[in-house]
Design a protein around this motif. Structure first.
Motif, short mmCIF file in Angstrom:
data_model
loop_
_atom_site.label_atom_id
_atom_site.label_comp_id
_atom_site.label_asym_id
_atom_site.label_seq_id
_atom_site.Cartn_x
_atom_site.Cartn_y
_atom_site.Cartn_z
N MET A 1 0.68 61.04 52.12
CA MET A 1 -0.31 60.73 51.20
C MET A 1 -1.74 60.57 51.93
SD MET A 1 -0.22 57.70 48.49
CE MET A 1 1.04 58.51 47.70
N GLY A 2 -1.49 60.03 53.06
CA GLY A 2 -2.81 59.85 53.90
C GLY A 2 -3.55 58.49 53.68
N TYR A 9 -6.00 53.47 45.42
CA TYR A 9 -6.11 55.21 45.22
C TYR A 9 -5.79 55.53 43.75
CZ TYR A 9 -3.97 59.98 46.07
OH TYR A 9 -3.69 61.10 46.03
N TYR A 10 -4.72 54.73 42.88
CA TYR A 10 -4.35 55.09 41.67
C TYR A 10 -5.41 54.72 40.46
CZ TYR A 10 -1.51 54.81 37.41
OH TYR A 10 -1.04 55.29 36.17
N ILE A 11 -5.96 53.54 40.94
CA ILE A 11 -7.01 52.81 40.10
C ILE A 11 -8.19 53.97 40.00
CG2 ILE A 11 -8.67 51.01 39.94
CD1 ILE A 11 -6.77 48.95 40.62
N LEU A 12 -8.75 54.35 41.16
CA LEU A 12 -9.65 55.33 41.23
C LEU A 12 -9.32 56.37 40.44
CD1 LEU A 12 -12.61 55.83 42.27
CD2 LEU A 12 -11.76 56.75 44.40
N GLY A 13 -8.24 56.99 40.62
CA GLY A 13 -7.77 58.09 39.71
C GLY A 13 -7.81 58.05 38.46
N ARG A 164 -11.94 59.60 46.59
CA ARG A 164 -10.74 58.81 47.37
C ARG A 164 -10.98 58.76 48.80
NH1 ARG A 164 -5.84 61.01 43.49
NH2 ARG A 164 -5.80 59.11 42.19
N ALA A 165 -11.20 59.83 49.28
CA ALA A 165 -11.69 59.73 50.86
C ALA A 165 -12.77 58.94 51.15
CB ALA A 165 -11.90 61.12 51.19
N LEU A 166 -13.82 58.81 50.41
CA LEU A 166 -15.03 58.07 50.91
C LEU A 166 -14.73 56.66 50.49
CD1 LEU A 166 -17.79 60.07 48.81
CD2 LEU A 166 -17.42 60.00 51.35
N LEU A 167 -13.94 56.30 49.32
CA LEU A 167 -13.70 54.89 48.88
C LEU A 167 -12.67 54.02 49.36
CD1 LEU A 167 -15.15 55.14 45.27
CD2 LEU A 167 -16.50 55.06 47.51
N THR A 168 -11.60 55.06 49.80
CA THR A 168 -10.14 54.27 49.84
C THR A 168 -9.73 54.76 51.47
OG1 THR A 168 -8.71 56.07 49.20
CG2 THR A 168 -9.66 54.24 47.73
N GLY A 169 -10.51 55.80 52.13
CA GLY A 169 -10.07 56.33 53.33
C GLY A 169 -9.03 57.03 53.34
N ARG A 171 -6.84 60.53 53.28
CA ARG A 171 -6.99 61.94 54.16
C ARG A 171 -7.13 62.95 52.99
NH1 ARG A 171 -2.34 62.46 56.00
NH2 ARG A 171 -2.54 61.09 57.75
N PRO A 172 -8.42 63.69 52.96
CA PRO A 172 -8.74 64.62 52.08
C PRO A 172 -7.79 65.91 52.44
CG PRO A 172 -10.65 64.50 53.92
CD PRO A 172 -9.33 63.35 53.93
N ILE A 173 -7.73 66.93 51.32
CA ILE A 173 -7.02 67.91 51.49
C ILE A 173 -7.55 69.02 52.64
CG2 ILE A 173 -6.21 69.90 50.25
CD1 ILE A 173 -6.80 68.66 47.60
N PHE A 174 -8.76 69.20 52.80
CA PHE A 174 -9.36 69.93 53.72
C PHE A 174 -10.37 69.28 54.56
CE2 PHE A 174 -8.60 73.48 50.44
CZ PHE A 174 -7.52 73.92 51.16
N GLY A 175 -11.47 68.51 54.02
CA GLY A 175 -12.25 68.00 54.57
C GLY A 175 -13.37 67.60 53.58
N VAL A 176 -14.30 66.33 53.72
CA VAL A 176 -15.23 65.98 52.86
C VAL A 176 -16.15 66.86 52.43
CG1 VAL A 176 -17.12 64.38 52.03
CG2 VAL A 176 -14.78 63.67 53.10
N ARG A 177 -16.91 67.52 53.69
CA ARG A 177 -17.95 68.38 53.46
C ARG A 177 -17.36 69.82 52.82
NH1 ARG A 177 -21.20 68.44 59.37
NH2 ARG A 177 -21.79 66.32 59.17
N GLU A 178 -16.26 70.40 53.17
CA GLU A 178 -15.72 71.70 52.68
C GLU A 178 -15.31 71.49 51.10
OE1 GLU A 178 -14.69 70.04 55.23
OE2 GLU A 178 -14.87 71.51 56.93
N GLU A 179 -14.89 70.12 50.93
CA GLU A 179 -14.52 69.83 49.34
C GLU A 179 -15.75 69.65 48.53
OE1 GLU A 179 -11.44 67.15 48.83
OE2 GLU A 179 -10.32 67.97 50.61
N LEU A 180 -16.74 69.09 49.15
CA LEU A 180 -18.26 68.95 48.40
C LEU A 180 -18.80 70.59 47.93
CD1 LEU A 180 -19.88 66.30 50.12
CD2 LEU A 180 -19.33 66.27 47.74
#
Length: 213
Positions: A1-2, A9-13, A164-169, A171-180
């Motif tokens: 899950m990372g 994680y769940y609340i944000l979703g 989730r990567a930004l607010l809960t730390g 692990r993103p699927i690929f990377g924040v920049r790539e996903e943006l």
């Protein structure tokens, strides 16, 4: 899950999906007009279908914001808001892109419902399936291969993962920049496809006289 912060994680979703669902609810409003035979009158008013969907979506977003206040309070108590300060600018951009992409996707789905008499069932199927394979309850990396690849086509998959990567730390699927970048491309794609497909299908339905046209 990372991430070790599954509750956050769940609340944000959940909070994120509430906004996506608020945009999608505009489809059901238009479908209601179709079932009651009022769609043609609605489309002949000075407002365009685009303006109708946008208006209903903005109303849904406002209502969702009010009803989400308990979640915001819970996030403050748990310290999620404090973590958000450092990435607030990027978070706002991600949120706006997500809403815009969801708006384009909603527009595309509504255009398709003009030629599908079981449009409500189609929308409900997509709406029920999307949170399950879009990473609302668990990371999409846990999905079987085919479903994981299918989840890549949904813009909110990337939106919620970046947030989730930004607010809960987590692990993103690929990377924040790539996903943006992926989210930005999907936003433009769905917005363009939504408008073009609706205009094409609307002309077709007016010519054939189907579904209230």
């Amino acid at each position: 899950m990372g991430t070790e912060k599954y509750f956050e994680y769940y609340i944000l979703g959940i909070a994120y999906w509430n906004y996506v669902e608020a945009v999608w609810s505009s489809i059901f409003a238009l479908r209601y007009y179709m079932r009651t035979g009022q769609l043609e009158d609605t489309l002949l008013t000075p407002l365009t279908p685009l303006e109708y969907i946008l208006g209903w979506s903005l109303l849904g977003i406002a209502v969702t914001t009010i009803t989400s206040l308990p979640l915001v309070a819970l996030a403050v108590i748990m310290g999620v808001i404090g973590a958000m300060v450092s990435g607030v600018a990027v978070s706002v951009v991600v949120f706006l892109l997500s809403i815009t992409a969801s708006f384009g996707l909603a527009y595309l789905i509504f255009g398709l419902t003009l030629v599908i008499r079981e449009g409500d069932e189609v929308v409900s199927l997509i709406g029920n399936m999307a949170p399950l394979i879009g990473g609302l309850y668990f990371p999409i990396t846990l999905l079987p291969g085919p479903l994981r690849y299918l989840s890549y086509v949904f813009p909110f998959t990337w939106g919620v993962d970046v947030l989730r990567a930004l607010l809960t730390g987590s692990r993103p699927i690929f990377g924040v920049r790539e996903e943006l970048l992926i989210l930005f491309v999907l936003t433009l794609l769905y917005l363009m496809l939504g408008v073009l497909s609706y205009k094409f299908l609307e002309r077709t339905m007016r010519r054939k006289g189907i579904q209230g046209f």
